[in-house]
Design a protein around this motif. Structure first.
Motif, PDB file in Angstrom:
ATOM      1  N   SER A 190      18.236   3.721 154.037  1.00 17.86           N
ATOM      2  CA  SER A 190      19.528   3.022 154.105  1.00 17.86           C
ATOM      3  C   SER A 190      19.519   1.834 153.159  1.00 17.86           C
ATOM      4  O   SER A 190      18.463   1.255 152.866  1.00 17.86           O
ATOM      5  N   VAL A 191      20.692   1.482 152.682  1.00 11.72           N
ATOM      6  CA  VAL A 191      20.851   0.305 151.835  1.00 11.72           C
ATOM      7  C   VAL A 191      20.747  -0.927 152.726  1.00 11.72           C
ATOM      8  O   VAL A 191      21.448  -1.034 153.739  1.00 11.72           O
ATOM      9  N   ILE A 192      19.863  -1.861 152.377  1.00  8.19           N
ATOM     10  CA  ILE A 192      19.676  -3.048 153.198  1.00  8.19           C
ATOM     11  C   ILE A 192      20.233  -4.307 152.558  1.00  8.19           C
ATOM     12  O   ILE A 192      20.527  -5.284 153.248  1.00  8.19           O
ATOM     13  N   ASN A 193      20.385  -4.313 151.249  1.00  9.47           N
ATOM     14  CA  ASN A 193      21.004  -5.445 150.561  1.00  9.47           C
ATOM     15  C   ASN A 193      21.445  -4.978 149.184  1.00  9.47           C
ATOM     16  O   ASN A 193      21.304  -3.800 148.843  1.00  9.47           O
ATOM     17  N   ALA A 194      21.981  -5.891 148.408  1.00  8.13           N
ATOM     18  CA  ALA A 194      22.504  -5.516 147.097  1.00  8.13           C
ATOM     19  C   ALA A 194      21.420  -5.025 146.152  1.00  8.13           C
ATOM     20  O   ALA A 194      21.708  -4.351 145.168  1.00  8.13           O
ATOM     21  N   ARG A 195      20.167  -5.342 146.476  1.00  7.26           N
ATOM     22  CA  ARG A 195      19.076  -5.031 145.549  1.00  7.26           C
ATOM     23  C   ARG A 195      18.335  -3.746 145.875  1.00  7.26           C
ATOM     24  O   ARG A 195      17.682  -3.184 145.014  1.00  7.26           O
ATOM     25  N   GLY A 196      18.396  -3.295 147.148  1.00  8.49           N
ATOM     26  CA  GLY A 196      17.516  -2.182 147.419  1.00  8.49           C
ATOM     27  C   GLY A 196      17.794  -1.374 148.661  1.00  8.49           C
ATOM     28  O   GLY A 196      18.709  -1.629 149.436  1.00  8.49           O
ATOM     29  N   VAL A 197      16.921  -0.373 148.804  1.00  9.70           N
ATOM     30  CA  VAL A 197      16.982   0.615 149.883  1.00  9.70           C
ATOM     31  C   VAL A 197      15.682   0.549 150.662  1.00  9.70           C
ATOM     32  O   VAL A 197      14.596   0.429 150.070  1.00  9.70           O
ATOM     33  N   TYR A 198      15.789   0.625 151.994  1.00  9.87           N
ATOM     34  CA  TYR A 198      14.602   0.714 152.825  1.00  9.87           C
ATOM     35  C   TYR A 198      14.406   2.171 153.224  1.00  9.87           C
ATOM     36  O   TYR A 198      15.315   2.807 153.748  1.00  9.87           O
ATOM     37  N   LEU A 199      13.200   2.673 152.976  1.00 16.33           N
ATOM     38  CA  LEU A 199      12.860   4.066 153.271  1.00 16.33           C
ATOM     39  C   LEU A 199      12.059   4.114 154.564  1.00 16.33           C
ATOM     40  O   LEU A 199      10.904   3.704 154.621  1.00 16.33           O
ATOM     41  N   GLY A 200      12.668   4.600 155.635  1.00 16.57           N
ATOM     42  CA  GLY A 200      12.008   4.692 156.930  1.00 16.57           C
ATOM     43  C   GLY A 200      13.049   4.703 158.044  1.00 16.57           C
ATOM     44  O   GLY A 200      14.159   4.197 157.845  1.00 16.57           O
ATOM     45  N   PRO A 201      12.729   5.322 159.172  1.00 17.42           N
ATOM     46  CA  PRO A 201      11.466   5.987 159.449  1.00 17.42           C
ATOM     47  C   PRO A 201      11.351   7.325 158.722  1.00 17.42           C
ATOM     48  O   PRO A 201      12.347   7.987 158.448  1.00 17.42           O
ATOM     49  N   TRP A 202      10.100   7.704 158.463  1.00 14.71           N
ATOM     50  CA  TRP A 202       9.807   8.957 157.791  1.00 14.71           C
ATOM     51  C   TRP A 202       8.531   9.515 158.413  1.00 14.71           C
ATOM     52  O   TRP A 202       7.507   8.836 158.430  1.00 14.71           O
ATOM     53  N   GLN A 203       8.627  10.706 158.954  1.00 15.45           N
ATOM     54  CA  GLN A 203       7.474  11.340 159.589  1.00 15.45           C
ATOM     55  C   GLN A 203       7.344  12.794 159.145  1.00 15.45           C
ATOM     56  O   GLN A 203       8.354  13.469 158.930  1.00 15.45           O
ATOM     57  N   CYS A 204       6.095  13.235 159.010  1.00 15.35           N
ATOM     58  CA  CYS A 204       5.819  14.610 158.591  1.00 15.35           C
ATOM     59  C   CYS A 204       4.506  15.060 159.233  1.00 15.35           C
ATOM     60  O   CYS A 204       3.499  14.349 159.166  1.00 15.35           O
ATOM     61  N   ARG A 205       4.520  16.221 159.847  1.00 18.79           N
ATOM     62  CA  ARG A 205       3.308  16.741 160.469  1.00 18.79           C
ATOM     63  C   ARG A 205       2.248  17.046 159.401  1.00 18.79           C
ATOM     64  O   ARG A 205       2.576  17.524 158.314  1.00 18.79           O
ATOM     65  N   PRO A 206       0.975  16.796 159.720  1.00 17.46           N
ATOM     66  CA  PRO A 206      -0.102  17.146 158.783  1.00 17.46           C
ATOM     67  C   PRO A 206      -0.079  18.637 158.457  1.00 17.46           C
ATOM     68  O   PRO A 206       0.234  19.479 159.294  1.00 17.46           O
ATOM     69  N   GLY A 207      -0.397  18.939 157.201  1.00 20.76           N
ATOM     70  CA  GLY A 207      -0.384  20.325 156.761  1.00 20.76           C
ATOM     71  C   GLY A 207       0.919  20.739 156.112  1.00 20.76           C
ATOM     72  O   GLY A 207       1.026  21.848 155.581  1.00 20.76           O
ATOM     73  N   PHE A 208       1.905  19.854 156.155  1.00 12.19           N
ATOM     74  CA  PHE A 208       3.217  20.170 155.572  1.00 12.19           C
ATOM     75  C   PHE A 208       3.578  19.126 154.513  1.00 12.19           C
ATOM     76  O   PHE A 208       4.719  18.663 154.426  1.00 12.19           O
ATOM     77  N   GLU A 209       2.583  18.783 153.693  1.00  8.98           N
ATOM     78  CA  GLU A 209       2.775  17.785 152.647  1.00  8.98           C
ATOM     79  C   GLU A 209       3.808  18.230 151.616  1.00  8.98           C
ATOM     80  O   GLU A 209       4.419  17.393 150.940  1.00  8.98           O
TER      81      GLU A 209
END
Length: 275
Positions: A190-209
């Motif tokens: 999501s966009v958090i301010n005029a300068r940038g985006v925050y990436l999270g939450p992000w989850q992925c099970r092991p083995g599915f890189e």
């Protein structure tokens, strides 16, 4: 000095304090915490002016302490300890497990209250310099988050061992939210301010890189003109390698600390924490 509950009118001053102290604070996120847990949001006021704050969000069994900060002009006066002890006194009797992300210089402060360091967390930043990659409309459709709610509910429970959905789903419903879901992973930004985006939450099970890499390409493709930052558990080697592969640089370090009953958090699932 008066310690009382924070109010929505305090948010602009909270943002100013965050800028002075170097905290990353998003007004939407703060208001959401205040809506979900108003009794866990405390401010320190001097002659009616906000000079410090601390807050927490509750989940099914645990709680996370957030945005613990005091104006630089009022630090080393015991204000931070008063704020923290006020919140901690409420939380420790109601939740078997607490956690927070601490600035390294405050690690000993939290250890005095019984918190233990569990994992270092790196803040990674990308400013648009990414390696070339191919991303097609077909790949974009594959990442469509149509089943996002069901996927996050299942995987997040596997990761944290509790139901965190009451707050999490609201957190990911802002106008700027971008949500991806694949069978074994989900990602939000999501966009958090005029300068940038925050990436999270992000989850992925092991083995599915491979799913994680598709999501990395997707977020960089759609957010390419913004600075993208994420808080990544440094113990997850696959996550760190993926961020480095796409030219993210580590710009800071926090300490994931826990209090109370040990919690079997699967850090190997976590590619980026929530804001």
């Amino acid at each position: 000095m008066y310690i009382g509950w924070l109010k929505f009118v305090d948010v602009p001053e909270l943002i100013k304090i965050a800028e002075e102290t170097g905290w990353l604070l998003d007004g939407y996120h703060v208001k959401l915490i205040m809506m979900h847990a108003p009794h866990l949001c405390y401010g320190a006021y001097e002659e009616g002016v906000l000079v410090g704050a601390v807050m927490a969000i509750e989940f099914e069994t645990s709680a996370m302490i957030k945005y613990f900060m005091v104006k630089p002009s009022h630090q080393k006066q015991g204000i931070g300890r008063r704020l923290f002890n006020t919140l901690f006194g409420v939380l420790k009797d109601e939740h078997p497990s607490l956690y927070l992300h601490a600035n390294p210089q405050l690690k000993s402060f939290f250890e005095q209250s019984g918190f233990k360091a569990v994992m270092e967390v790196g803040r990674f930043l990308n400013v648009g310099k990414v390696p070339p990659f191919s991303f097609t409309n077909a790949q974009a459709k594959e990442l469509d988050g149509g089943n996002f709610d069901a996927t996050i509910r299942k995987i997040d429970f596997e990761t944290f061992g509790e139901d965190r959905m009451a707050f999490m789903l609201d957190e990911m419903e802002r106008n700027s939210s971008l949500k991806f879901a694949l069978p074994n992973s989900f990602q939000h930004s999501s966009v958090i301010n005029a300068r940038g985006v925050y990436l999270g939450p992000w989850q992925c099970r092991p083995g599915f890189e491979d799913e994680a890499e598709k999501m990395m390409q997707g977020v960089l493709y759609f957010r390419g003109l913004k600075k993208v930052l994420a808080d990544v558990p440094l113990g997850n080697a696959n996550a760190v390698a993926l961020f480095e592969k796409y030219h993210f640089q580590q710009k800071g370090t926090f300490v994931h600390m826990c209090y109370g009953e040990p919690r079997n958090v699967k850090f190997e699932n976590i590619y980026a924490f929530s804001l």
